[in-house]
Design an enzyme around this catalytic site. Structure first.
Site, PDB file in Angstrom:
ATOM      1  N   ASP A   1      -7.991   5.573  -2.615  1.00  0.00           N
ATOM      2  CA  ASP A   1      -7.205   4.428  -2.165  1.00  0.00           C
ATOM      3  C   ASP A   1      -6.673   3.682  -3.382  1.00  0.00           C
ATOM      4  OD1 ASP A   1      -6.049   2.307  -0.904  1.00  0.00           O
ATOM      5  OD2 ASP A   1      -7.695   1.965   0.483  1.00  0.00           O
TER       6      ASP A   1
ATOM      7  N   HIS B   1      -2.488   0.392   6.974  1.00  0.00           N
ATOM      8  CA  HIS B   1      -2.750   0.750   5.577  1.00  0.00           C
ATOM      9  C   HIS B   1      -2.308   2.183   5.328  1.00  0.00           C
ATOM     10  CE1 HIS B   1      -4.485   0.042   1.715  1.00  0.00           C
ATOM     11  NE2 HIS B   1      -5.444   0.950   1.839  1.00  0.00           N
TER      12      HIS B   1
ATOM     13  N   CYS C   1       0.805  -1.215   0.000  1.00  0.00           N
ATOM     14  CA  CYS C   1       0.000   0.000   0.000  1.00  0.00           C
ATOM     15  C   CYS C   1       0.841   1.270   0.000  1.00  0.00           C
ATOM     16  CB  CYS C   1      -0.965  -0.009   1.184  1.00  0.00           C
ATOM     17  SG  CYS C   1      -0.156  -0.176   2.798  1.00  0.00           S
TER      18      CYS C   1
END
Length: 711
Positions: free
Chosen positions: A516, A500, A456
């Site tokens: 995202d 994250h 991520c």
């Protein structure tokens, strides 16, 4: 018939000879020393994962050497050997930790000192020094873990050390380990009320060893982010947050827990924005506005010690930037980017009862002079880095499809184009992308064009760099996303593997919008809150082969039990103490009231203990009381009986004095003699008191009858 009996006699002789040799070989001193070394090993074992490798190896060698000396009965080493090992340990500690102070260096030296002290076990006073060092070392295990498993292991270790203390207090004979362990357990049970009292009422204070330790090389939350610094991440499935919602939990796409916001980028490292980073504009930075819609979601959150200074709460808390709140004595401040900031790293467990508005808007809606200046920190890029990415972003921005869009529509269209590129350009989400930046300083170029492997942080950082290169303010937000699929014991679990990183970009008329990029390449990570799972270990793999659900069910059951431990024991806070005082009748509970109750109960326990000591100091055992009553009755009959004589002697004197008239009393005294001294006499039973009572009533009746006859 004779052969088996002869064989049994030989076997018995051999067994007796072997046991005699073993008992002769293992003296009491050797046995007690080996038992103490085993207890010390149990205390040190949990430290093995935190000590330097050399420290564990030297400790193992010293304890093994001491056990061998005890077994052989050899002399202990001289003082200069111990001084040499001590100096070597101090030097290696300095080499490993660059200090002799602090938690890590202190624990290392403590382990080494206790191991060396076992080589000086020449007298009881040396043994007591080892005992006290062992008890202190037990406490240091809780600096690293306060889990239920650690607590159980430390309880067993303390029991072993207490048993060794009991053995040291028994200088005569060779008492069994079972006897010492039982006495240690009973003594502990006697002190249990005091331990419970101190746990319930002793003031809750912050840990003395609260030092920051960011996660490196493992999934988890950190105060900063270094792009490409880790070639591989190991999933950390330990629990970070526990949540209990009033009503249904939020949908998967809304399960974002806001942590540190990162705005500064130097080509490799992402750091939080510095309010004074704008030249000449220190103090003019405008905090994000907050607009809330709809009904709030109420929930309770228990935060594990993450050792960072930002508390991740579900987006979006209702308090505006600059506000404060106090939880468990810790004052939190709402930062300008709407993150909750603590004055120090969180090193204790915290519990929150709070709100979250899932429908919200943040940031300014339009660019005034002041907001334009504030936005500059979200547009800055280090000069000279990532030229290919800069060129790619410029080419995308110049495409004709974006030419006619106004400010409100341009940024979303550019963000959609970047996310579409990520989803279609063969990017791969993996926890083992390899290390970036070894051949080139242009890390984003290497990820965006060459390798396209990452987790991520790679996707979020690249998205923000591309958006900034196209003139759109953007920043990285880190925290947690997702939770376990099912609650455990009423609590939803967020693990460190749910850590994250995502992005926010600014849109005119809407403020900051969440984007995202990970969801574009791995939608299951966001929509179902699933983190990538590494291959199971040997134990987990074996249990999965026995049954696909066996290992998950065992883990869930253990975590449910551990959750009870966390909620009911470790989360017992000062607020729980004040609630207890309210239930006791204190209208305004405070530290003074808590101290008064504690002092009163301690005084009461001291009085009870003192009274018990005085009572036990008196000669009040059953035989003493019975003997005194018999002597008084015999003296009334004119019999010169003495306390040192046996009941049979009393019977003879009574018979000599009164003859057959005293036969009933004489028979009772002879029965008492048999009950006390006959070989078949067993230990006292639960009915012993009743039997003594019946005997005494019968003897008193016989004495009265004799007194009437001889009067």
């Amino acid at each position: 018939m004779s052969a088996p009996r002869h064989h049994g006699q030989i076997s018995h002789k051999i067994t007796h000879k072997i046991s005699s040799k073993v008992s002769h070989r293992i003296s009491r001193d050797c046995r007690d020393t080996l038992f103490l070394l085993a207890g010390i090993s149990a205390v040190v074992l949990p430290h093995a994962g935190h000590l330097p490798l050399w420290a564990s190896a030297i400790t193992l060698l010293i304890l093994g050497w001491r056990g061998l000396l005890a077994w052989r009965g050899d002399a202990l080493p001289g003082r200069w050997v111990l001084v040499g090992v001590l100096l070597l340990s101090a030097g290696l500690t300095w080499w490993s930790h660059a200090s002799l102070l602090g938690r890590e260096a202190g624990v290392t030296l403590l382990v080494m000192l206790m191991a060396l002290k076992t080589l000086e076990l020449r007298a009881r006073r040396d043994a007591f020094v080892v005992f006290f060092l062992g008890f202190f070392l037990v406490l240091t295990n809780f600096l690293y873990s306060q889990s239920l498993l650690t607590a159980v292991w430390m309880l067993l270790s303390v029991w072993a050390l207490l048993s060794a203390v009991v053995l040291a207090q028994m200088p005569v004979g060779q008492p069994s380990l079972r006897l010492a362990a039982g006495l240690a357990a009973r003594t502990t049970l006697v002190g249990l009320p005091v331990m419970v009292l101190l746990f319930v009422l002793f003031p809750r204070i912050g840990p003395l060893w609260g030092l920051p330790a960011d996660s490196i090389g493992r999934t988890g939350l950190s105060n900063q982010m270094s792009f490409g610094a880790m070639s591989e991440l190991a999933n950390d499935d330990s629990i970070a947050l526990r949540l209990r919602f009033e009503g249904a939990p939020p949908p998967p796409q809304a399960r974002y827990f806001r942590g540190p916001v990162l705005a500064q980028f130097d080509g490799r490292n992402w750091l939080p924005a510095d309010p004074s980073s704008l030249a000449g504009l220190a103090g003019h930075r405008r905090p994000d506005a907050l607009r809330l819609r709809g009904a709030p979601l109420r929930y309770e959150l228990t935060l594990e010690p993450l050792r960072i200074s930002v508390v991740p709460l579900l987006e979006m808390s209702p308090e505006p930037a600059g506000s404060t709140r106090t939880e468990d004595g810790l004052t939190l401040r709402r930062g300008p980017e709407l993150q909750w900031i603590a004055p120090r790293p969180i090193t204790e467990r915290l519990r929150f009862n709070t709100l979250a508005y899932l429908n919200h808007q943040t940031g300014p809606l339009d660019l005034t002079l002041e907001t334009s200046l504030s936005m500059q920190s979200y547009l800055e890029l280090p000069p000279g880095f990532n030229p290919r990415t800069m060129g790619w972003a410029d080419a995308l921005r110049r495409q004709a499809r974006f030419a006619a869009l106004d400010d409100a529509g341009l940024a979303p269209a550019l963000a959609a184009a970047v996310l579409a590129h990520i989803s279609t350009a063969d990017f791969t989400y993996t926890l083992a992308p390899g290390r970036y930046g070894e051949a080139t300083p242009h890390l984003i170029d290497e990820f965006w064009f060459d390798r396209r492997l990452g987790f991520c942080e790679h996707f979020a950082a690249s998205f923000v760099v591309v958006m900034r290169a196209m003139g759109v303010p953007a920043r990285i937000v880190t925290g947690f996303q997702g939770m376990d699929a099912e609650p455990q014991d009423g609590y939803w679990l967020v693990r460190n593997s749910n850590a994250h990183a995502w992005a926010e970009y600014w849109v005119a008329g809407q403020g900051w919008l969440r984007a995202d990029p990970t969801a574009a390449v791995a939608p299951e990570r966001v929509m179902r809150g699933q983190a990538l799972r590494p291959e199971p270990g040997a134990l987990a793999g074996a249990l999965q082969r026995l049954g696909p659900t066996l290992w998950p069910n065992l883990r869930l059951g253990w975590e449910a039990l551990n959750n009870r431990w966390q909620q009911q024991v470790l989360n017992y806070s000062r607020q729980n103490q004040f609630d207890l005082l309210k239930s006791l009748g204190f209208a305004q509970p405070d530290w003074l009231a808590l101290g008064q109750v504690t002092a009163g109960l301690i005084a009461l326990l001291a009085a009870v203990g003192g009274g018990w000591t005085l009572w036990t100091a008196r000669p009040h055992d059953a035989w003493s009381r019975q003997r005194a009553g018999i002597l008084r009755a015999l003296h009334k009959q004119g019999v010169a009986a003495a306390a040192h004589q046996s009941p049979a002697q009393w019977a003879a004197l009574l018979n000599q004095r009164h003859g057959t008239a005293a036969a009933p009393a004489v028979a009772l005294l002879l029965a008492l003699e048999r009950a006390r001294y006959a070989p078949s006499a067993g230990p006292s039973t639960a009915n012993a008191w009743l039997e003594r009572r019946r005997w005494w009533l019968a003897f008193r009746a016989a004495s009265r009858m004799l007194h009437k006859q001889t009067r």
